[in-house]
Design an enzyme around this catalytic site. Structure first.
Site, PDB file in Angstrom:
ATOM      1  CG  HIS A   1      -1.920  -0.993   1.383  1.00 15.19           C
ATOM      2  ND1 HIS A   1      -2.003  -1.840   2.459  1.00 15.19           N
ATOM      3  CD2 HIS A   1      -2.962  -1.327   0.570  1.00 15.19           C
ATOM      4  CE1 HIS A   1      -3.043  -2.640   2.314  1.00 15.19           C
ATOM      5  NE2 HIS A   1      -3.636  -2.368   1.171  1.00 15.19           N
TER       6      HIS A   1
ATOM      7  CE  LYS B   1     -12.791  -7.156   1.982  1.00 16.69           C
ATOM      8  NZ  LYS B   1     -11.560  -6.578   1.458  1.00 16.69           N
TER       9      LYS B   1
ATOM     10  NE  ARG C   1      -2.603  -7.458  -4.662  1.00 17.66           N
ATOM     11  CZ  ARG C   1      -3.415  -7.864  -3.710  1.00 17.66           C
ATOM     12  NH1 ARG C   1      -2.954  -8.062  -2.500  1.00 17.66           N
ATOM     13  NH2 ARG C   1      -4.681  -8.090  -3.957  1.00 17.66           N
TER      14      ARG C   1
ATOM     15  CB  SER D   1      -4.156  -6.661   4.599  1.00 21.14           C
ATOM     16  OG  SER D   1      -3.853  -5.383   4.127  1.00 21.14           O
TER      17      SER D   1
HETATM   18  O1  PNS Z   1      -8.821  -2.870   0.079  1.00 18.98           O
HETATM   19  P1  PNS Z   1     -10.046  -3.415  -0.595  1.00 18.98           P
HETATM   20  O2  PNS Z   1     -10.847  -4.237   0.410  1.00 18.98           O
HETATM   21  O3  PNS Z   1      -9.724  -4.169  -1.841  1.00 18.98           O
HETATM   22  O4  PNS Z   1     -10.943  -2.165  -1.008  1.00 18.98           O
HETATM   23  C1  PNS Z   1     -12.225  -2.329  -1.604  1.00 18.98           C
HETATM   24  C2  PNS Z   1     -12.998  -0.996  -1.584  1.00 18.98           C
HETATM   25  C3  PNS Z   1     -13.078  -0.474  -0.162  1.00 18.98           C
HETATM   26  C4  PNS Z   1     -12.263   0.022  -2.429  1.00 18.98           C
HETATM   27  C5  PNS Z   1     -14.425  -1.232  -2.182  1.00 18.98           C
HETATM   28  O5  PNS Z   1     -15.027  -2.271  -1.470  1.00 18.98           O
HETATM   29  C6  PNS Z   1     -15.286   0.014  -2.096  1.00 18.98           C
HETATM   30  O6  PNS Z   1     -15.091   0.950  -2.848  1.00 18.98           O
HETATM   31  N1  PNS Z   1     -16.241   0.045  -1.153  1.00 18.98           N
HETATM   32  C7  PNS Z   1     -17.116   1.159  -0.937  1.00 18.98           C
HETATM   33  C8  PNS Z   1     -18.532   0.844  -1.370  1.00 18.98           C
HETATM   34  C9  PNS Z   1     -18.766   1.235  -2.812  1.00 18.98           C
HETATM   35  O7  PNS Z   1     -18.537   2.355  -3.232  1.00 18.98           O
HETATM   36  N2  PNS Z   1     -19.242   0.262  -3.634  1.00 18.98           N
HETATM   37  C10 PNS Z   1     -19.540   0.511  -5.054  1.00 18.98           C
HETATM   38  C11 PNS Z   1     -18.380   0.112  -5.951  1.00 18.98           C
HETATM   39  S1  PNS Z   1     -18.190  -1.641  -5.945  1.00 18.98           S
END
Ligand code: PNS
Length: 170
Positions: A18, A42, A91, A129
């Site tokens: 990150h 989660k 990645r 993570s």
């Molecule tokens: O680190 P991660 O868990 O891969 O991040 C995922 C994240 C937080 C970027 C994604 O789940 C997110 O954007 N969540 C917010 C909810 C949202 O906007 N959903 C609509 C797009 S899928």
């Protein structure tokens, strides 16, 4: 006009992978918001406050980074801070399908916000993570995967679990 970007994620906890993406994105944008998304689907190891605290500690030398949290749609957060861009790290090919899905969804929700991908440095292409938590849980070496502050926090978390007789979380 200031170039503002949002770098969203779970950051449970932040890793060198990150940090690599954040450091490189901060060179391109005037302001970079690191946003811990409080994603209820989660089961995190660290609370939102703990995750923000760790991110603040390890990014304190990057002046244009701001750390925040949000519950809701990412595009609503981005709109609120007048961000033109979302930054995500890639990645490997295995990330692509998931990233394409959320990027497309975000574009349907708000086509004014553009998503940019930064390829992770090769040395971190395997890092997540979840893997760090798994290794830390069983006492493996994580000093090359996360900053010292994060390593300490992980060791303390799993040590407290052991002392309290809890199942080791991951
Ligand atoms: O680190 P991660 O868990 O891969 O991040 C995922 C994240 C937080 C970027 C994604 O789940 C997110 O954007 N969540 C917010 C909810 C949202 O906007 N959903 C609509 C797009 S899928």
């Amino acid at each position: 006009m200031a170039r503002v970007a949002v770098c969203p994620g779970s950051f449970d906890p932040i890793t060198y992978g990150h940090l690599d993406i954040i450091t490189r994105a901060a060179k391109v944008f005037d302001e970079l918001y690191i946003v811990v998304l409080n994603n209820s689907s989660k089961q995190p190891l660290f609370s939102v406050e703990e995750r923000m605290d760790l991110i603040n500690q390890v990014t304190k030398r990057i002046p244009n980074v701001k750390v925040d949290s949000f519950q809701g749609l990412l595009v609503d957060y981005a709109d609120g801070v007048h961000a033109q861009a979302i930054i995500r790290g890639l990645r490997a090919v295995s990330d692509f399908e998931y990233e394409m899905q959320i990027t497309s969804m975000n574009r349907v929700l708000d086509d004014k916000i553009e998503t940019f991908f930064i390829m992770t440095n090769n040395q971190y292409s395997f890092l997540s993570s979840s893997i760090v938590k798994e290794v830390a849980k069983y006492g493996g070496k994580i000093s090359e995967l996360v900053p010292d502050e994060v390593e300490e926090a992980l060791l303390k978390k799993f040590d407290d679990d052991k002392k309290n007789g809890n199942d080791l979380r991951c």
